[in-house]
Every structure is written in structure tokens, then in C-alpha cells.
Design a protein around this motif. Sequence first.
Motif, PDB file in Angstrom:
ATOM      1  N   TRP A   1      -3.355 -12.764   3.872  1.00 57.65           N
ATOM      2  CA  TRP A   1      -2.164 -11.928   3.916  1.00 57.65           C
ATOM      3  C   TRP A   1      -1.973 -11.347   5.311  1.00 57.65           C
ATOM      4  O   TRP A   1      -2.922 -11.131   6.055  1.00 57.65           O
ATOM      5  CB  TRP A   1      -2.273 -10.762   2.926  1.00 57.65           C
ATOM      6  N   THR A   2      -0.712 -11.078   5.629  1.00 53.56           N
ATOM      7  CA  THR A   2      -0.362 -10.347   6.848  1.00 53.56           C
ATOM      8  C   THR A   2       0.069  -8.941   6.455  1.00 53.56           C
ATOM      9  O   THR A   2       0.837  -8.768   5.500  1.00 53.56           O
ATOM     10  CB  THR A   2       0.790 -11.053   7.590  1.00 53.56           C
ATOM     11  N   ASP A   3      -0.422  -7.934   7.166  1.00 51.53           N
ATOM     12  CA  ASP A   3      -0.061  -6.541   6.879  1.00 51.53           C
ATOM     13  C   ASP A   3       1.096  -6.120   7.779  1.00 51.53           C
ATOM     14  O   ASP A   3       1.040  -6.302   9.007  1.00 51.53           O
ATOM     15  CB  ASP A   3      -1.254  -5.612   7.127  1.00 51.53           C
TER      16      ASP A   3
ATOM     17  N   SER B   1       0.871  -1.180   0.000  1.00 50.44           N
ATOM     18  CA  SER B   1       0.000   0.000   0.000  1.00 50.44           C
ATOM     19  C   SER B   1       0.902   1.222   0.000  1.00 50.44           C
ATOM     20  O   SER B   1       1.598   1.487   0.982  1.00 50.44           O
ATOM     21  CB  SER B   1      -0.911   0.008   1.230  1.00 50.44           C
TER      22      SER B   1
ATOM     23  N   THR C   1       0.632   4.218   2.732  1.00 58.70           N
ATOM     24  CA  THR C   1       0.963   3.912   4.132  1.00 58.70           C
ATOM     25  C   THR C   1       2.242   3.090   4.271  1.00 58.70           C
ATOM     26  O   THR C   1       2.626   2.739   5.390  1.00 58.70           O
ATOM     27  CB  THR C   1      -0.189   3.133   4.791  1.00 58.70           C
TER      28      THR C   1
ATOM     29  N   ASP D   1       3.402  -2.834   8.710  1.00 57.27           N
ATOM     30  CA  ASP D   1       3.448  -1.383   8.583  1.00 57.27           C
ATOM     31  C   ASP D   1       4.871  -0.849   8.734  1.00 57.27           C
ATOM     32  O   ASP D   1       5.599  -1.218   9.670  1.00 57.27           O
ATOM     33  CB  ASP D   1       2.554  -0.727   9.645  1.00 57.27           C
TER      34      ASP D   1
ATOM     35  N   HIS E   1       2.263  -6.401   2.223  1.00 61.17           N
ATOM     36  CA  HIS E   1       1.271  -7.470   2.373  1.00 61.17           C
ATOM     37  C   HIS E   1       1.946  -8.787   1.993  1.00 61.17           C
ATOM     38  O   HIS E   1       2.327  -8.987   0.834  1.00 61.17           O
ATOM     39  CB  HIS E   1       0.060  -7.199   1.484  1.00 61.17           C
ATOM     40  N   THR E   2       2.125  -9.646   2.979  1.00 61.04           N
ATOM     41  CA  THR E   2       2.833 -10.917   2.768  1.00 61.04           C
ATOM     42  C   THR E   2       1.886 -12.080   3.030  1.00 61.04           C
ATOM     43  O   THR E   2       0.886 -11.951   3.737  1.00 61.04           O
ATOM     44  CB  THR E   2       4.051 -11.041   3.700  1.00 61.04           C
TER      45      THR E   2
ATOM     46  N   THR F   1       2.778  -0.010   3.603  1.00 66.41           N
ATOM     47  CA  THR F   1       2.414  -1.273   4.249  1.00 66.41           C
ATOM     48  C   THR F   1       2.679  -2.432   3.293  1.00 66.41           C
ATOM     49  O   THR F   1       2.177  -2.434   2.159  1.00 66.41           O
ATOM     50  CB  THR F   1       0.925  -1.275   4.647  1.00 66.41           C
TER      51      THR F   1
END
Length: 447
Positions: free
Chosen positions: A150-152, A134, A137, A154, A141-142, A139
Motif C-alpha cells: 500500500w501507499t500512504d 487511518s 491522521t 496524508d 491507504h491505496t 491518511t
Amino acid sequence: MQTPLKIAVVGSGLVGSLLAIYLKRAGHTVDVYDRSPDIRKIQFSGRSINLAMSHRGWRALDEVGLGDEIRKLAIPLEKRAIHLVGQPLAYQYYGKEGESIYSISRGLLNRKMVSLAEAEGVNFFFESRVWDVSLETATLHTGETERGAWTDLDYDMVFGADGAFSRVRHRMQRQNRFNYSQEFLNMGYKELNIPANADGTHKLDKNSFHIWPRQDFMLIAMPNMDGSFTCTLFMPFEGEKSFESLKDKETLEQFFATHFPSTVDVIPNLVEDFFKNPTSTLVTMKCFPWTFQDKVALIGDACHAIVPFYGHGMNAGFEDITILSQMMEQYGDDWTTIFKEYEKSRKPNADAIAELSYRNFLEMSSKTADDKFHLQKKIEKRFSEKYPDKWLPLYSRVTFSYRPYSEALAIGDRQKAIMDEVMRMEGIENNWDKPIVDARILELLEQ
């Protein structure tokens, strides 16, 4: 030191690892993500071209005190060794005495760079697939799969150092007014190997870049520390003399016996390596912009993948880091300006080395076997030694200087026009070292 940020680098290759060291030294927390396993724990072979480290790459390493450590892995190459069928071996020196490019195994260097970055306190997350980012931000995504959960993650900032087929760039491409192009050559490459002698010595001269130029295809060989050579065969994918045409053991062996007879005794595993190793593609990729606000930036092959014929893919990527670091020193915490000035400085030079790299295939595959080309290089070398303030050969300007690639391209075009005129002089073959030739070059330089 800058105000500390939490920064993610996507890609643990050469550029990603060195960038992580620079960012860590600047006071940031740095996490590196790569979808591949830890390169230090796997066999690395089968699809590589040895690296040719030159001035720009060494500068980036020396500025963080790592150059001497990496020089232990490198072999200086002062000249090209040209292998022609039925003719004696010919040598072409690269620059002035003491000027060399350096052969380094990509796998060996990448392992070392990851270990050096880890020693600095950089965190590595291998086998971690980044599917998206993203931009607003920063961020990541994996996840295990592209369509699964997905895991975010930051961050304050993300760098895409994930190569020619970058996932970070893929997200940036979906913006308005993002320019992108890719162009594949109609030829590919395949890795072969010349093993060391039984006593660990090299079968060929270890301080030469070996080329078997055959116009539409060619073989190169670069030395490794263990006495072996990494060879790369460049050929069209289709056609009479192509990867497609070499379909079986007999055809392959006959082809090498005909076109590369001097390799028959030094590549014992030709058939096995040829049919085991993949045929890889060659792509030039350009895009712009390279950055998004003060959040995301592309670096290295992720924003300017080039073909390998000048040996400057890594050097250009490392120079990206040098310029980025200069902008960080100049603009402090103003990352918006840092990013804008970084891409403004590097984009014209990335385009220039892409053009120079494409052109250099023609020189390596055809012109290195041409007597007039050899004569032209002799004239240029002699003139540049006599008038160093008036003439620096293109190769030296690219490889043994820090001058912008865009300047090298422009001056190289002017020098080519001058040399085209000189080579048309009557009796140039016999008068090449006479004052009349110097006078003509000086005259053309004044125009």
C-alpha cells in the motif's frame, strides 16, 4: 473562504464531484480518488435508474452557479403516466402548474460533474483503490490489491463519498459505539431500453414518468435527451412472478405480452437487454456517527443509502452538501463543530427519507392503479389549492419544498390519518368536491 486544507474525497460519483466543487470554492486543495476508470472514457449502461432531480438537488447546484448548465441535460416531467392492462392511459400530475421533476441520465450527469469539478481545479485519480483510512491522521491507504503493498497518502481531512458499500465507512464501523444496519429488499431491478423513433423523437410522452404498476412488480420508464427511455423492471428475486421465473426467451416474451402489452412494440431488444444486463439489489443502509473528530466525514449513500422509489437518493445527497456548506459558513474553521452540527442536522432527515422511499414503492406499484387512491389525491389537490396555508400534499412537501424530510414524514402521517377519515365519509365518491368535505377536513385539522 476558510483556512486552506488538503482534503481527499473518496468517490467520484455525483455527490463526491459536487462536494469537491464546494470544497474547492471554499479555498481548499481537493483530490478525488475512485477505483473505477474515468466515467468519461467508458460506456455507462446496464445497471442504472434515471435520476429525478427536484428542488433540493437544484438548490445545491444553483448555489455554486451550475444549475443552468445541468438543466441543459434534463427533461421536465410534470406527471405520471399510468399504464394499466386493458384500460386507457391515465395521468396524475405531480404538483401545481409549473412544478416538475427532471429526468437526467446518471451517466451523462456524472460525466458532466467530473468535468465541471476538473475545471474548478479539483484533481482526480481514477483506477486508484482506497483500501483503508487511518481516522486519527486522515491518511488514505491505496494499492493494487487489498493484501499487497500500500501507499500512504496524508491529508488534513477525508470525506467518504464512496457509496453504499463505502470503504471509508467500513473503517469507521470498527470503532466502539458505531451503529450500522443494512436491509435488502427481496426484490431487485434490471435496466431495459426503449430506443428513439427513427427521427429521434420519443416513442412515449416525453414529459411523463411512465409506470406500469402490477402490485408485486412494476416497470418504469424515464426519458433521455436522445429520444430513448431508460426502463427499470422491479421484481422479486424468487417466486411465481420473479426474475428467477423468467429463465428463457419464450417465458420472458409471454410474461411481457401478458403483463406489459403496451411495451411489446416499443422495447425491441427486450430479450437481449434482459439477459445481458445484471439484476441489481436494493438496499437501505443506516449508520451513526457520520464523522470522526475533525478528520473524517461520510456523505451521501456512504451514510444513508436508500431505495429509489421516491427518486431522492441524489437529492438527499446533494442536500447533505447544502447543509455542510451552511455549517462551514457559520462555524468558519471549527471543523469539529461543523461535522457535529452537520450529522446532527442530517441524520433524522436521512432516516425519514429512507422510510418515505420504502413506503412509496407501495404507492407506485399498487395505489397508482387504485380508483380510491386517485379520488383521495383529487380531494387533497383541491383542498390544498383552496387552503394552501393549511395543506401541502406529502409528495409536494418532499419534492417541491426545502422543508426537512423528518417534518414531511410526521405531517404526512397526520394527513394520512385525516384522509383515511375523509375517505370513510358516506357518499364520498359523489360529494368529494362539496363544502361538507372541506368542513370535515378543517374539523379534523383542528383536533
